[in-house]
Motif scaffolding. Structure first.
Motif, PDB file in Angstrom:
ATOM      1  N   SER A   1      -7.870   8.039   2.855  1.00  0.00           N
ATOM      2  CA  SER A   1      -7.057   7.392   1.827  1.00  0.00           C
ATOM      3  C   SER A   1      -6.850   8.289   0.612  1.00  0.00           C
ATOM      4  CB  SER A   1      -7.709   6.081   1.385  1.00  0.00           C
ATOM      5  OG  SER A   1      -8.989   6.325   0.831  1.00  0.00           O
ATOM      6  N   GLU A   2      -7.518   9.435   0.580  1.00  0.00           N
ATOM      7  CA  GLU A   2      -7.389  10.350  -0.552  1.00  0.00           C
ATOM      8  C   GLU A   2      -7.465  11.773  -0.044  1.00  0.00           C
ATOM      9  OE1 GLU A   2      -9.425  11.256  -4.942  1.00  0.00           O
ATOM     10  OE2 GLU A   2     -10.084   9.548  -3.732  1.00  0.00           O
TER      11      GLU A   2
ATOM     12  N   ASP B   1       0.863  -1.175   0.000  1.00  0.00           N
ATOM     13  CA  ASP B   1       0.000   0.000   0.000  1.00  0.00           C
ATOM     14  C   ASP B   1       0.900   1.226   0.000  1.00  0.00           C
ATOM     15  OD1 ASP B   1      -2.400  -1.405   0.060  1.00  0.00           O
ATOM     16  OD2 ASP B   1      -2.403  -1.525   2.245  1.00  0.00           O
TER      17      ASP B   1
ATOM     18  N   VAL C   1      -0.443   6.766 -12.584  1.00  0.00           N
ATOM     19  CA  VAL C   1      -0.710   6.540 -11.165  1.00  0.00           C
ATOM     20  C   VAL C   1      -1.440   7.752 -10.595  1.00  0.00           C
ATOM     21  CG1 VAL C   1       0.351   6.262  -8.892  1.00  0.00           C
ATOM     22  CG2 VAL C   1       1.311   5.068 -10.857  1.00  0.00           C
ATOM     23  N   PRO C   2      -2.559   7.556  -9.904  1.00  0.00           N
ATOM     24  CA  PRO C   2      -3.210   8.688  -9.240  1.00  0.00           C
ATOM     25  C   PRO C   2      -2.358   9.179  -8.070  1.00  0.00           C
ATOM     26  CG  PRO C   2      -4.308   6.635  -8.668  1.00  0.00           C
ATOM     27  CD  PRO C   2      -3.301   6.294  -9.718  1.00  0.00           C
TER      28      PRO C   2
ATOM     29  N   ALA D   1       1.421   5.668  -1.207  1.00  0.00           N
ATOM     30  CA  ALA D   1       0.850   6.958  -1.602  1.00  0.00           C
ATOM     31  C   ALA D   1       1.972   7.819  -2.151  1.00  0.00           C
ATOM     32  CB  ALA D   1       0.174   7.642  -0.417  1.00  0.00           C
TER      33      ALA D   1
ATOM     34  N   GLN E   1      -3.258   9.988  -3.094  1.00  0.00           N
ATOM     35  CA  GLN E   1      -4.189   8.998  -2.566  1.00  0.00           C
ATOM     36  C   GLN E   1      -3.483   7.667  -2.377  1.00  0.00           C
ATOM     37  OE1 GLN E   1      -6.849   9.160  -6.212  1.00  0.00           O
ATOM     38  NE2 GLN E   1      -6.931   6.978  -5.816  1.00  0.00           N
ATOM     39  N   ARG E   2      -4.075   6.821  -1.527  1.00  0.00           N
ATOM     40  CA  ARG E   2      -3.513   5.501  -1.266  1.00  0.00           C
ATOM     41  C   ARG E   2      -3.934   4.538  -2.363  1.00  0.00           C
ATOM     42  NH1 ARG E   2      -6.133   3.372   3.620  1.00  0.00           N
ATOM     43  NH2 ARG E   2      -5.221   5.250   4.524  1.00  0.00           N
ATOM     44  N   ILE E   3      -2.964   3.783  -2.864  1.00  0.00           N
ATOM     45  CA  ILE E   3      -3.245   2.780  -3.881  1.00  0.00           C
ATOM     46  C   ILE E   3      -2.477   1.500  -3.526  1.00  0.00           C
ATOM     47  CG2 ILE E   3      -3.612   4.491  -5.704  1.00  0.00           C
ATOM     48  CD1 ILE E   3      -0.800   3.747  -6.773  1.00  0.00           C
ATOM     49  N   THR E   4      -2.791   0.414  -4.228  1.00  0.00           N
ATOM     50  CA  THR E   4      -2.072  -0.842  -4.037  1.00  0.00           C
ATOM     51  C   THR E   4      -1.102  -1.048  -5.191  1.00  0.00           C
ATOM     52  OG1 THR E   4      -3.916  -1.851  -2.840  1.00  0.00           O
ATOM     53  CG2 THR E   4      -2.285  -3.337  -3.780  1.00  0.00           C
ATOM     54  N   TRP E   5       0.131  -1.329  -4.830  1.00  0.00           N
ATOM     55  CA  TRP E   5       1.210  -1.621  -5.782  1.00  0.00           C
ATOM     56  C   TRP E   5       1.441  -3.131  -5.730  1.00  0.00           C
ATOM     57  CZ3 TRP E   5       6.811   0.555  -4.807  1.00  0.00           C
ATOM     58  CH2 TRP E   5       7.648   0.201  -5.880  1.00  0.00           C
TER      59      TRP E   5
END
Length: 317
Positions: free
Chosen positions: A175-176, A78, A95-96, A80, A99-103
């Motif tokens: 998360s965003e 996880d 990639v946004p 950001a 915000q939190r994303i999953t890699w």
């Protein structure tokens, strides 16, 4: 007794790029030894990246300058990314930011070149792991301190980066980031400056020019400081007995072109100073590309302190 935090290798450096440095909050209480602060050049974006990743205040992140970095995940993470838009992609897809994303394991995270701003901050849930040197893992290359190896080294191709293993609980906090906190680094900023002890020694014309000119960021800019180009400022004091220099201090050397000092600045200096940028204005200046224009605005300590305290209150326990 505090339990030992578990560490694990999580990321492989496919291509190191020009400058990617590990940065936590920095070193404090050591300037009397001639050791500078280090830490994130843009405290604002660093704080948001860590917060969105679900990390506590002070966690280490990667500060990525100009781009060019390529990383491969060795497990699901996880993350950001906040700060500059460096054209980040995951396996070629945008990639946004903010915000939190999953890699996902095996995916390549790549940073191209600046679209807006200069420095991006990559935070991984759990935080990057390294052995502290003088109380911090902040990388200061000139002093050969900190970083993943303890010697202030930049990332190199093939390096493997460790993180602290997350505790398995769901990440707390948002998360965003809301739209109103996302910085547009293409705008020409107005920087808050607290007048200093020597400001009365500058000529009246110089003071007028200092605060009524759009200064241009020189290409001589790094983590030590940023030179501003514009009218020549004149001071009745040629030099001083060297004194301590704080973050954001604006020195004026004999050529009359101000230099705003940043995280890797020297600890003392003898040039007269207009004053000091507020911490958040120093952060904003650190995102300016060469050629970008900035303006200085004189401010009192009360409003600046209140603004800074409100900022910190949103991230610190």
């Amino acid at each position: 007794m505090t339990a030992q935090r578990k560490m694990e290798s999580a990321i492989r450096v496919h291509r190191s790029g020009p400058l990617a440095l590990l940065q936590d909050l920095g070193r404090f209480g050591v300037r009397h030894l001639g050791v500078t602060q280090g830490g994130p050049a843009d405290l604002y974006s660093w704080a948001w990246a860590n917060y969105l990743a679900g990390n506590p205040w002070g966690s280490a992140s990667l500060e990525i300058t100009f781009g060019g970095l390529q990383l491969v995940a060795e497990r699901d993470l996880d993350i950001a990314i906040a700060g500059a838009d460096l054209g980040a992609t995951l396996d070629g897809q945008p990639v946004p930011l903010w915000q939190r994303i999953t890699w996902k394991e095996g995916q390549k995270l790549a940073f191209a070149s600046p679209v807006s701003g200069l420095r991006a901050y990559l935070s991984v849930r759990g935080g990057f792991a390294a052995e502290p040197v003088m109380g911090s893992v902040a990388t200061v290359g000139r002093e050969q301190l900190g970083g993943f190896d303890g010697w202030g080294s930049k990332l190199a191709d093939g390096d493997r980066l460790a993180i602290y293993t997350p505790d398995g609980k769901p990440a707390e906090g948002m998360s965003e980031a809301p739209d109103d906190v996302r910085m547009d680094f293409r705008e020409s900023p107005v920087l808050e400056l607290l007048p200093g002890a020597q400001i009365g020694e500058f000529t009246g014309r110089s003071l007028y020019d200092a605060f009524n000119t759009w200064w241009r960021v020189d290409d001589r800019a790094d983590r030590m400081g940023v030179r501003l180009l514009g009218p020549k400022l004149q001071c009745r004091i040629g030099s001083l007995i060297s004194e301590g220099i704080n973050l954001g201090g604006v020195q004026v050397p004999p050529d009359g072109q101000p230099i705003a000092l940043l995280n890797d600045r020297q600890t003392i200096g003898g040039y007269p100073r207009l004053g000091a940028l507020s911490p958040l204005s120093a952060s904003r200046l650190a995102q300016c590309l060469p050629g970008q224009e900035v303006r200085l605005r004189a401010c009192g300590s009360g409003p600046v302190l209140e603004h800074y305290r409100c900022f910190l209150a949103g991230f610190r326990p």
